[in-house]
Write a protein that holds these residues in place. Structure first.
Motif, PDB file in Angstrom:
ATOM      1  N   GLN A 123      45.630  95.617  34.162  1.00 34.56           N
ATOM      2  CA  GLN A 123      45.869  94.863  32.855  1.00 34.56           C
ATOM      3  C   GLN A 123      45.530  94.937  31.931  1.00 34.56           C
ATOM      4  O   GLN A 123      44.749  94.010  31.184  1.00 34.56           O
ATOM      5  CB  GLN A 123      45.152  93.171  33.614  1.00 34.56           C
ATOM      6  CG  GLN A 123      45.925  92.644  34.969  1.00 34.56           C
ATOM      7  CD  GLN A 123      47.328  92.071  34.475  1.00 34.56           C
ATOM      8  OE1 GLN A 123      47.963  91.890  33.358  1.00 34.56           O
ATOM      9  NE2 GLN A 123      48.347  91.992  35.098  1.00 34.56           N
ATOM     10  N   SER A 255      50.355  92.897  31.715  1.00 31.16           N
ATOM     11  CA  SER A 255      50.642  90.531  31.033  1.00 31.16           C
ATOM     12  C   SER A 255      49.893  90.101  31.983  1.00 31.16           C
ATOM     13  O   SER A 255      50.460  90.571  33.561  1.00 31.16           O
ATOM     14  CB  SER A 255      51.794  90.955  30.720  1.00 31.16           C
ATOM     15  OG  SER A 255      52.255  89.897  31.294  1.00 31.16           O
ATOM     16  N   LEU A 256      49.871  88.954  32.219  1.00 34.40           N
ATOM     17  CA  LEU A 256      49.307  87.952  33.269  1.00 34.40           C
ATOM     18  C   LEU A 256      50.263  87.230  33.241  1.00 34.40           C
ATOM     19  O   LEU A 256      49.569  85.899  34.507  1.00 34.40           O
ATOM     20  CB  LEU A 256      47.512  87.194  33.077  1.00 34.40           C
ATOM     21  CG  LEU A 256      46.959  88.130  33.420  1.00 34.40           C
ATOM     22  CD1 LEU A 256      45.120  87.621  33.001  1.00 34.40           C
ATOM     23  CD2 LEU A 256      46.563  88.560  34.721  1.00 34.40           C
ATOM     24  N   MET A 260      54.955  89.539  34.681  1.00 35.23           N
ATOM     25  CA  MET A 260      54.214  91.087  35.523  1.00 35.23           C
ATOM     26  C   MET A 260      54.570  89.876  37.083  1.00 35.23           C
ATOM     27  O   MET A 260      54.659  91.190  37.827  1.00 35.23           O
ATOM     28  CB  MET A 260      52.608  90.741  35.265  1.00 35.23           C
ATOM     29  CG  MET A 260      52.384  91.862  36.199  1.00 35.23           C
ATOM     30  SD  MET A 260      52.635  93.340  35.617  1.00 35.23           S
ATOM     31  CE  MET A 260      51.774  94.243  37.526  1.00 35.23           C
ATOM     32  N   ASP A 261      54.241  88.751  37.143  1.00 35.40           N
ATOM     33  CA  ASP A 261      54.878  88.160  38.564  1.00 35.40           C
ATOM     34  C   ASP A 261      56.692  88.724  38.659  1.00 35.40           C
ATOM     35  O   ASP A 261      56.744  88.952  39.654  1.00 35.40           O
ATOM     36  CB  ASP A 261      54.856  87.085  38.047  1.00 35.40           C
ATOM     37  CG  ASP A 261      53.029  85.788  38.119  1.00 35.40           C
ATOM     38  OD1 ASP A 261      52.152  86.963  38.680  1.00 35.40           O
ATOM     39  OD2 ASP A 261      53.487  84.423  37.626  1.00 35.40           O
ATOM     40  N   MET A 296      41.096  91.632  38.183  1.00 37.56           N
ATOM     41  CA  MET A 296      42.957  90.159  37.111  1.00 37.56           C
ATOM     42  C   MET A 296      43.711  90.905  38.148  1.00 37.56           C
ATOM     43  O   MET A 296      44.430  89.430  38.333  1.00 37.56           O
ATOM     44  CB  MET A 296      42.461  90.562  35.921  1.00 37.56           C
ATOM     45  CG  MET A 296      40.999  90.373  34.900  1.00 37.56           C
ATOM     46  SD  MET A 296      41.413  90.901  33.623  1.00 37.56           S
ATOM     47  CE  MET A 296      42.792  89.843  31.991  1.00 37.56           C
ATOM     48  N   LEU A 297      43.841  92.113  38.386  1.00 35.85           N
ATOM     49  CA  LEU A 297      45.264  92.267  38.902  1.00 35.85           C
ATOM     50  C   LEU A 297      45.002  91.709  39.955  1.00 35.85           C
ATOM     51  O   LEU A 297      46.502  91.125  40.766  1.00 35.85           O
ATOM     52  CB  LEU A 297      45.795  93.790  38.151  1.00 35.85           C
ATOM     53  CG  LEU A 297      47.206  94.333  39.334  1.00 35.85           C
ATOM     54  CD1 LEU A 297      48.306  93.220  38.534  1.00 35.85           C
ATOM     55  CD2 LEU A 297      47.513  95.701  38.979  1.00 35.85           C
ATOM     56  N   GLN A 299      44.248  89.828  41.500  1.00 39.47           N
ATOM     57  CA  GLN A 299      44.136  88.016  41.767  1.00 39.47           C
ATOM     58  C   GLN A 299      45.568  87.565  41.508  1.00 39.47           C
ATOM     59  O   GLN A 299      46.097  87.138  42.362  1.00 39.47           O
ATOM     60  CB  GLN A 299      42.930  87.532  41.120  1.00 39.47           C
ATOM     61  CG  GLN A 299      42.463  86.300  40.935  1.00 39.47           C
ATOM     62  CD  GLN A 299      42.046  86.007  42.544  1.00 39.47           C
ATOM     63  OE1 GLN A 299      40.813  86.172  42.850  1.00 39.47           O
ATOM     64  NE2 GLN A 299      42.709  84.875  43.141  1.00 39.47           N
ATOM     65  N   GLN A 300      45.506  88.391  40.452  1.00 42.18           N
ATOM     66  CA  GLN A 300      47.248  87.433  40.157  1.00 42.18           C
ATOM     67  C   GLN A 300      48.322  88.136  41.599  1.00 42.18           C
ATOM     68  O   GLN A 300      49.223  87.110  41.988  1.00 42.18           O
ATOM     69  CB  GLN A 300      48.120  88.102  39.284  1.00 42.18           C
ATOM     70  CG  GLN A 300      48.917  88.210  38.695  1.00 42.18           C
ATOM     71  CD  GLN A 300      49.249  88.872  37.329  1.00 42.18           C
ATOM     72  OE1 GLN A 300      48.978  89.928  36.840  1.00 42.18           O
ATOM     73  NE2 GLN A 300      51.084  88.523  36.648  1.00 42.18           N
TER      74      GLN A 300
END
Length: 387
Positions: A123, A255-256, A260-261, A296-297, A299-300
């Motif tokens: 991220q 990107s969040l 990215m998903d 952050m990544l 957690q995503q």
């Protein structure tokens, strides 16, 4: 050194061979349960029996290589090299390369048409996602695998670094195919890196400027098309290409969002796929901001796996642009990355000049500086990220 073969069955041969081919030969022989000496014997015999020497192999920096061959075979091999006007090192390299091509890895065949899928993401920008995506793609191709590197970042740094033009807005692109608006075959957009080192095995799917609108476009499609799963958009677009490749690498934007998903979903462990074949490679820096971005990544990934009941493998971390002269922050951060254990640190890449020079010249790193520490680190990452 005493011969391991009694009664003069074989004689020792000392030659040279590029390190990448030596490694690929060692791995392939182990996969096929073949003795390396038998593999080299078959390679030399097949090459001598072919009608021509074939495409040239880059042998710069070839290292010492010893093996055992039947008596007289090496002399016959040298005569063939002389007849074809090439060096013994070049002849041996061509022999081994052709044997590798003729004897593919059973790991690929066991998975049918499913390639290994390496998602390179973080991220935080500026950590070297693009350099590592390109570098490991070059390393895999150099070692004999068919590779597609997907420039999934609309900024297009990977395309630019390799001298591949970005796709202009409102043209057929990966984005249009992800949104169900593709007007042609996605294969027609793929660009081959024209370099003898990779033997036509390294391809790039260029970035497109429309990628800046990808999240919004996919969100609209999801509301208009019943049953459309936005996370599966990248997989649906790339599926028709998969049978053409052994490895697909996705260079992700910081990107969040949905893009990215979709990349993470593409890198999930598919049904029947062994653990550690596909997954996420995370470039980081030896500084605190990288730790925040990594959290952050992670957690995503956790949220996506929980929401969609996925299994996702962390293939490893790459500590990039490391320089111990930056003091305690750098050294302590490196210690923290190593202490994680899982994901493991695949490589530590120094802040050296060769990568920047390769970018300036718009050349692959492994072409520009194949024997540099950075190039060897890319090979190390590729080996470490492969089960």
């Amino acid at each position: 050194m005493a011969s391991p073969y009694p009664d003069g069955d074989r004689e020792k041969v000392a030659s040279k061979l590029p390190s990448a081919l030596q490694q690929a030969l060692k791995v392939r022989a182990a996969e096929l349960s073949v003795d390396i000496q038998d593999a080299v014997e078959a390679a030399v015999n097949d090459w001598r029996g072919s009608t021509s020497s074939g495409a040239e192999v880059d042998t710069s920096g070839a290292k010492s290589f010893s093996t055992w061959l039947p008596p007289g075979l090496y002399e016959q091999f040298k005569e063939t090299c002389t007849d074809r006007g090439i060096s013994y090192t070049q002849g041996l390299a061509q022999s081994i390369r052709d044997w590798l091509d003729a004897n593919p890895s059973p790991q690929h065949g066991a998975r049918g048409t499913d390639p290994e899928r390496k998602i390179v993401g973080n991220q935080k920008g500026g950590v070297g996602k693009t350099a590592i995506s390109a570098g490991i793609g070059e390393a895999y191709a150099e070692a004999g695998k068919r590779v597609l590197v997907v420039d999934f970042d609309p900024q297009g740094h990977l395309s630019e670094q390799l001298g591949v033009p970005q796709i202009e807005p409102n043209h057929d692109s990966l984005v249009s195919h992800m949104c169900g608006e593709g007007r042609g075959d996605l294969r027609d957009l793929v660009v081959e890196i024209d370099d003898p080192r990779y033997q036509k095995r390294l391809h790039v799917l260029p970035a497109c400027f429309d990628g800046f609108l990808l999240d919004a476009k996919i969100a609209v499609v999801a509301t208009q098309k019943r049953g459309f799963q936005k996370e599966a958009a990248l997989e649906l677009a790339l599926r028709p290409l998969e049978a053409d490749y052994d490895v697909i690498i996705v260079d992700c934007p910081p990107s969040l969002g949905i893009a990215m998903d979709a990349a993470l979903y593409y890198g999930r462990r598919r049904r029947g796929e062994p653990a550690g074949v596909s997954g996420v490679i995370i470039p980081v820096l030896a500084e605190d901001s990288s730790a925040t971005a990594y959290g952050m990544l992670a957690q995503q990934i956790e949220d996506l796996c929980e929401d969609l009941s996925l299994d996702m493998d962390y293939l490893g971390l790459v500590v990039n642009l490391y320089d111990s002269r930056r003091g305690y922050v750098a050294t302590s951060s490196l210690d923290n990355w190593k202490s994680l254990g899982d994901p493991k640190v695949l490589a530590i890449i120094g802040d050296l000049k060769e990568q920047r020079e390769a970018v300036r010249k718009r050349m692959p790193l492994l072409t520009y500086a194949p024997h540099s520490d950075q190039a060897e680190a890319m090979r190390q990452v590729a080996r470490g990220a492969t089960r």
